[in-house]
Design an enzyme around this catalytic site. Structure first.
Site, PDB file in Angstrom:
ATOM      1  N   HIS A   1      64.417  71.228  44.262  1.00  0.00           N
ATOM      2  CA  HIS A   1      65.453  70.532  45.112  1.00  0.00           C
ATOM      3  C   HIS A   1      66.111  71.885  45.754  1.00  0.00           C
ATOM      4  O   HIS A   1      66.933  71.598  46.562  1.00  0.00           O
ATOM      5  CB  HIS A   1      66.022  69.534  44.645  1.00  0.00           C
ATOM      6  CG  HIS A   1      67.023  70.069  43.598  1.00  0.00           C
ATOM      7  ND1 HIS A   1      66.873  69.736  42.088  1.00  0.00           N
ATOM      8  CD2 HIS A   1      68.409  70.298  43.850  1.00  0.00           C
ATOM      9  CE1 HIS A   1      67.932  70.152  41.529  1.00  0.00           C
ATOM     10  NE2 HIS A   1      68.866  70.630  42.373  1.00  0.00           N
TER      11      HIS A   1
ATOM     12  N   ASP B   1      60.222  68.525  39.756  1.00  0.00           N
ATOM     13  CA  ASP B   1      61.393  69.342  40.286  1.00  0.00           C
ATOM     14  C   ASP B   1      61.351  70.622  39.765  1.00  0.00           C
ATOM     15  O   ASP B   1      62.021  71.117  38.935  1.00  0.00           O
ATOM     16  CB  ASP B   1      62.761  68.352  40.120  1.00  0.00           C
ATOM     17  CG  ASP B   1      63.776  69.264  40.909  1.00  0.00           C
ATOM     18  OD1 ASP B   1      63.345  69.871  41.756  1.00  0.00           O
ATOM     19  OD2 ASP B   1      64.879  68.842  40.531  1.00  0.00           O
TER      20      ASP B   1
ATOM     21  N   SER C   1      71.849  73.812  39.229  1.00  0.00           N
ATOM     22  CA  SER C   1      70.433  73.443  39.608  1.00  0.00           C
ATOM     23  C   SER C   1      69.627  74.632  39.455  1.00  0.00           C
ATOM     24  O   SER C   1      69.923  75.563  40.001  1.00  0.00           O
ATOM     25  CB  SER C   1      70.468  72.900  41.024  1.00  0.00           C
ATOM     26  OG  SER C   1      71.102  71.750  40.997  1.00  0.00           O
TER      27      SER C   1
END
Length: 248
Positions: free
Chosen positions: A62, A105, A198
């Site tokens: 992402h 992911d 992230s």
């Protein structure tokens, strides 16, 4: 790319629903996490990553953007011109082919050159067995330190205890938690990752066990445990991509 588009991409990276940061953590000992990578766009940190081979960084799918990242290795302070830092540009972004905006992911980034391994820049091994519950681990990043869009300048880290799949699914309710994910919570309320973390690592016993994926509306809330992509589920894919690209 127009400047307005760059601003929009930065907003998605920093403040999007799946962007994540360290809250309730502590300063990492400088250069004690030599596998950490800062993925930057026009000099601003957007996501974390981990160096898994001299010319490959592992991160979250992402985090993908349509322009090359600048990848900074060997750093502790984002804004300091440290002599230990090495800077690269990404030449290939390879998200997992089954990434659907939630599951799978994970993404590899190929660098434009080979990193020089030093005391401040090192590879991290990949966990090759399934991670169980109640394991003591650590996650690190330069993300939001107060759940208020304030990025850390110095690398932060926080202790993480892994949860069983049953416990994690029970807390998340309707949100699907796949077997290829691993969940964890900090040592107290509101400790965990947040915006800007992230793609960073979950490290257990010196090996990379997870990649920071998503958390709840409030960072570090144990009612919605932090969720990582389980690296052991994708180890074969990671090694296959690296071997295929290096053979070209």
């Amino acid at each position: 790319m127009a400047s307005g588009s760059i601003v929009l991409l930065l907003c998605v990276l920093y403040y999007g629903a799946e962007a994540t940061h360290i809250v309730g953590g502590r300063d990492a000992v400088p250069h004690s996490r030599p596998y950490m990578a800062s993925l930057q766009l026009r000099g601003r940190h957007g996501c974390g990553g981990l160096l898994v081979k001299e010319n490959f960084v592992l991160t979250a799918a992402h985090c993908q953007i349509p322009v090359p990242f600048t990848v900074v290795l060997g750093g502790d302070l984002l804004t300091a011109d440290e002599p230990t830092k090495q800077t690269f540009t990404t030449v290939r972004s390879i998200p997992h082919p089954d990434y659907d905006g939630h599951a799978n992911d994970i993404m590899l980034l190929m660098l434009n050159a080979t990193a020089n391994l030093t005391a401040a820049v090192q590879l991290i091994p990949l966990q090759n067995s399934r991670l169980g519950a109640r394991r003591n681990c650590i996650t690190a990043g330069w993300g939001d330190i107060g759940d208020n869009k304030t990025l850390a300048n110095r690398l932060q880290e926080v202790n993480v205890t892994t949860l069983s799949q049953r416990s994690c699914r029970g807390r998340w309710g309707a949100v699907p938690i796949a077997r290829s994910m691993v969940c964890g919570t900090g040592g107290g309320n509101f400790q965990g990752f947040c915006s800007g973390d992230s793609g960073g690592p979950l490290v257990c016993d010196g090996a990379a066990a997870g990649v920071v994926s998503f958390s709840g509306r409030r960072c570090g809330n144990p009612r919605t445990p932090d969720v990582y992509t389980r690296i052991s589920s994708f180890r074969d894919w990671i090694l296959s991509v690296i071997n295929n690209l290096e053979s070209l």
